[in-house]
Motif scaffolding. Structure first.
Motif, short mmCIF file in Angstrom:
data_model
loop_
_atom_site.label_atom_id
_atom_site.label_comp_id
_atom_site.label_asym_id
_atom_site.label_seq_id
_atom_site.Cartn_x
_atom_site.Cartn_y
_atom_site.Cartn_z
N THR A 71 0.75 -1.15 0.10
CA THR A 71 0.02 0.06 0.03
C THR A 71 0.80 1.22 -0.07
N ARG A 72 1.91 1.30 0.56
CA ARG A 72 2.96 2.61 0.78
C ARG A 72 3.45 2.68 -0.54
N ALA A 80 17.43 6.35 11.59
CA ALA A 80 16.67 5.26 12.14
C ALA A 80 15.36 6.13 12.43
N ARG A 81 15.45 7.31 13.23
CA ARG A 81 14.09 7.90 13.64
C ARG A 81 13.16 8.45 12.59
N ARG A 82 13.92 9.01 11.69
CA ARG A 82 13.31 9.65 10.36
C ARG A 82 12.50 8.32 9.57
N LEU A 83 13.14 7.25 9.42
CA LEU A 83 12.47 5.90 8.73
C LEU A 83 11.32 5.41 9.52
N ILE A 95 8.79 2.64 8.50
CA ILE A 95 9.76 1.79 7.77
C ILE A 95 10.89 1.72 8.53
N SER A 96 12.05 0.83 8.03
CA SER A 96 13.29 0.43 8.63
C SER A 96 14.48 0.54 7.37
N ARG A 156 16.24 -1.63 2.29
CA ARG A 156 17.23 -2.37 1.41
C ARG A 156 16.93 -3.53 1.11
N ASP A 157 16.28 -4.75 1.89
CA ASP A 157 15.71 -5.90 1.43
C ASP A 157 14.68 -5.91 0.32
N GLU A 158 13.94 -5.01 0.47
CA GLU A 158 12.73 -4.88 -0.77
C GLU A 158 13.44 -4.32 -2.10
#
Length: 339
Positions: A183-184, A271-274, A279-280, A285-287
């Motif tokens: 969806t994102r 990390a905080r903004r993601l 998301i992370s 990266r994995d997607e």
């Protein structure tokens, strides 16, 4: 040296459930279903949970499904919507004064095929909502239907007024929360979840005049299907990160610390903004790796060992394990089935 991939080349792949639901509505026997999949270069495994379908294959399947079923709504309405109906509807809508009138008139049009309007428009002082009103059964239980209908409303409304409509919220039924990543990608923002599928827009945009002419309807009607399976406009920060990872060598091979440094921020800030986007770093990266691997394997243009090297895996076996986690199939079987 391997050429870097711009972020727009790595298109998001599509979960098998979307394919399964589309074919289920056609009510084909096993042989006809296998033939239809084969014409789109898809194996029978494309119906298994975990399988990921490249956008080009999904687009081909969607077009063939409309032709086989003679139905632009893929069988989700009580009666078929004949091919060409959407284009004809657009030719009528462009003569209306505002976007609100167009949404209301389109709902009345599709009521002809389902005995009830498939959505309703609720207008407030500052916000407006397009709420889906699914029939019990295939529409209520579907993942494909709310995504397809909400995306079609958003893209069609944006086309009618000549600019992308700003989305304040996209809400889907709670049962679809496992499809958050898809969806994102499609809407370009994090969805919420509740009891009803809806789009929330600024009320002022509904009073926008319609800017199109009847002669433009055919071209947009042809472009709608590619549009609804393409990534939505990502937040600029996420787009920067994706572009950075796609340009890395090996592909998406930066660590979180390296990516943060390249973006000029600390690892904690990254990390905080993601996290604020839902998301992370490892997830992004994995997607990217998964979608590039699916695309290249589908083309049959690279060996498993070479692909593992291109994606930064020290051993082909490590890539094979990762790919099986992503799709439920080892890369050799995935590519072999497509051939």
């Amino acid at each position: 040296m391997t050429r870097p991939y711009p972020h727009w080349i790595v298109a998001p792949t599509i979960p098998a459930r979307f394919v399964r639901e589309m074919l289920a509505q056609l009510r084909l026997d096993n042989g006809a279903r296998a033939t239809l999949l084969g014409r789109c270069d898809l194996p029978r495994e494309a119906l298994r949970d975990g399988y990921r379908v490249a956008p080009l294959n999904y687009r081909a399947l969607s077009r063939l499904a409309v032709g086989v079923g003679a139905d632009e709504a893929f069988g989700f309405f009580a009666r078929p919507v004949p091919p060409g109906s959407f284009e004809q509807l657009l030719r009528l809508l462009v003569h209306l004064p505002t976007l609100a009138d167009a949404f209301d008139e389109a709902a009345r049009f599709y009521k002809l095929f389902d005995d009830a309007p498939p959505w309703r428009l609720e207008r407030g002082a500052k916000t407006a909502r397009l709420l889906l009103t699914p029939r019990p059964g295939a529409q209520t239980d579907s993942v494909l239907w709310p995504h397809m209908l909400l995306l079609a409303l958003w893209h069609s409304g944006s086309w009618l007024v000549g600019e992308t409509l700003p989305l304040r919220r996209i809400v889907l039924p709670q049962a679809l929360s496992s499809f958050t990543a898809q969806t994102r990608f499609l809407f370009g923002r994090q969805p919420g979840f509740g009891t009803q599928a809806l789009l929330e827009l600024p009320a002022a945009n509904l009073q926008a005049p319609l800017m199109r002419r009847p002669a433009e309807a055919a071209r947009f009607a042809r472009r709608l299907l590619p549009a609804v399976i393409a990534p939505g406009p990502l937040a600029s920060f996420e787009a920067r990160l994706r572009g950075l990872l796609c340009a890395a060598e090996p592909f998406a091979g930066l660590s979180e610390l390296e990516a943060a440094k390249a973006l000029g921020i600390s690892r904690q800030t990254l990390a905080r903004r993601l996290a604020a986007l839902g998301i992370s770093f490892l997830g992004v990266r994995d997607e990217l790796r998964r979608d590039l691997a699916c695309t290249l394997l589908a083309r049959g243009s690279v060996s498993v060992a070479r692909l593992a090297e291109r994606l930064g895996y020290s051993e082909p076996s490590a890539f094979q394990r990762a790919f099986k986690q992503w799709t439920g199939l080892p890369p050799g079987a995935y590519r072999g089935g497509r051939r």
